[in-house]
Design a protein around this motif. Structure first.
Motif, PDB file in Angstrom:
ATOM      1  N   PRO A 120     -12.265  10.200 -30.610  1.00 18.17           N
ATOM      2  CA  PRO A 120     -13.364   9.228 -30.499  1.00 18.17           C
ATOM      3  C   PRO A 120     -14.734   9.903 -30.422  1.00 18.17           C
ATOM      4  CG  PRO A 120     -12.275   9.461 -28.394  1.00 18.17           C
ATOM      5  CD  PRO A 120     -11.519  10.313 -29.365  1.00 18.17           C
ATOM      6  N   GLU A 121     -15.229  10.367 -31.553  1.00 16.08           N
ATOM      7  CA  GLU A 121     -16.552  10.978 -31.626  1.00 16.08           C
ATOM      8  C   GLU A 121     -17.374  10.221 -32.656  1.00 16.08           C
ATOM      9  OE1 GLU A 121     -15.296  14.711 -33.483  1.00 16.08           O
ATOM     10  OE2 GLU A 121     -14.865  15.457 -31.485  1.00 16.08           O
ATOM     11  N   ALA A 122     -18.662  10.187 -32.458  1.00 16.38           N
ATOM     12  CA  ALA A 122     -19.533   9.551 -33.443  1.00 16.38           C
ATOM     13  C   ALA A 122     -19.513  10.378 -34.722  1.00 16.38           C
ATOM     14  CB  ALA A 122     -20.954   9.451 -32.896  1.00 16.38           C
ATOM     15  N   GLY A 123     -19.481   9.693 -35.862  1.00 15.43           N
ATOM     16  CA  GLY A 123     -19.492  10.425 -37.121  1.00 15.43           C
ATOM     17  C   GLY A 123     -18.801   9.694 -38.239  1.00 15.43           C
ATOM     18  N   ASP A 124     -18.341  10.474 -39.215  1.00 16.34           N
ATOM     19  CA  ASP A 124     -17.745   9.963 -40.439  1.00 16.34           C
ATOM     20  C   ASP A 124     -16.233   9.794 -40.246  1.00 16.34           C
ATOM     21  OD1 ASP A 124     -17.843   9.146 -43.100  1.00 16.34           O
ATOM     22  OD2 ASP A 124     -17.427  11.158 -43.851  1.00 16.34           O
ATOM     23  N   TYR A 125     -15.698   8.634 -40.676  1.00 19.04           N
ATOM     24  CA  TYR A 125     -14.279   8.339 -40.548  1.00 19.04           C
ATOM     25  C   TYR A 125     -13.728   7.826 -41.876  1.00 19.04           C
ATOM     26  CZ  TYR A 125     -14.439   8.929 -35.534  1.00 19.04           C
ATOM     27  OH  TYR A 125     -14.571   9.462 -34.288  1.00 19.04           O
ATOM     28  N   ARG A 126     -12.419   7.956 -42.028  1.00 20.09           N
ATOM     29  CA  ARG A 126     -11.722   7.494 -43.228  1.00 20.09           C
ATOM     30  C   ARG A 126     -10.784   6.367 -42.819  1.00 20.09           C
ATOM     31  NH1 ARG A 126      -6.830   9.088 -44.713  1.00 20.09           N
ATOM     32  NH2 ARG A 126      -6.955  10.834 -43.270  1.00 20.09           N
ATOM     33  N   ILE A 127     -10.802   5.262 -43.582  1.00 22.12           N
ATOM     34  CA  ILE A 127      -9.949   4.109 -43.292  1.00 22.12           C
ATOM     35  C   ILE A 127      -8.523   4.432 -43.739  1.00 22.12           C
ATOM     36  CG2 ILE A 127      -9.532   1.664 -43.766  1.00 22.12           C
ATOM     37  CD1 ILE A 127     -12.542   1.437 -44.364  1.00 22.12           C
TER      38      ILE A 127
END
Length: 140
Positions: A120-127
């Protein structure tokens, strides 16, 4: 009409039925019927024709069942990128709260949850999955 013509007519009817149903299994049965036609053409008796059609049809069906074309997809539609085009897309998450967040994606607010093993860090994620109106994401 000779025996071999009858077998080929039956194979043709099965192929036409396969076109309406869309399963490869009927094509395997049609191959068996063609084997019965070959046995009739070569002069075999009626029981030998039937036995050859049955054996070839069963063997062809078993081979198809063991191939990748005979097995249904094992992945869930919620994780399949061929079903849902959002799978694999990227999005930005500003902040997490108890493993959940709200983000703007495709012009609407979506609920986002962390997938297994995601941090759980702020940033870019992939669905990786779409469950209703929730996007399950993994670290990019």
């Amino acid at each position: 009409m000779t025996d071999w013509m009858g077998w080929l007519v039956a194979a043709g009817i099965v192929v036409i039925a396969e076109l309406f149903i869309g399963t490869f299994y009927l094509l395997m049965i049609a191959i068996g019927l063609c084997a019965g036609a070959f046995a009739a053409w070569s002069g075999a008796s009626g029981p030998v024709q039937t036995l050859s059609a049955a054996v070839v049809g069963l063997v062809a069906t078993a081979i198809l069942h063991r191939s990748r074309f005979g097995r249904p997809a094992r992945s869930s539609a919620t994780r399949d990128s061929n079903v849902n085009l959002d799978i694999g897309q990227r999005l930005q998450v500003g902040a997490w709260e108890n493993g959940r967040a709200r983000v703007m994606y495709r012009g609407a607010l979506w609920d986002v949850e962390l997938g297994p093993g995601a941090l759980p860090e702020a940033g870019d994620y992939r669905i990786v999955e779409v469950l209703g109106n929730r996007l399950i994401v993994a670290n990019a």
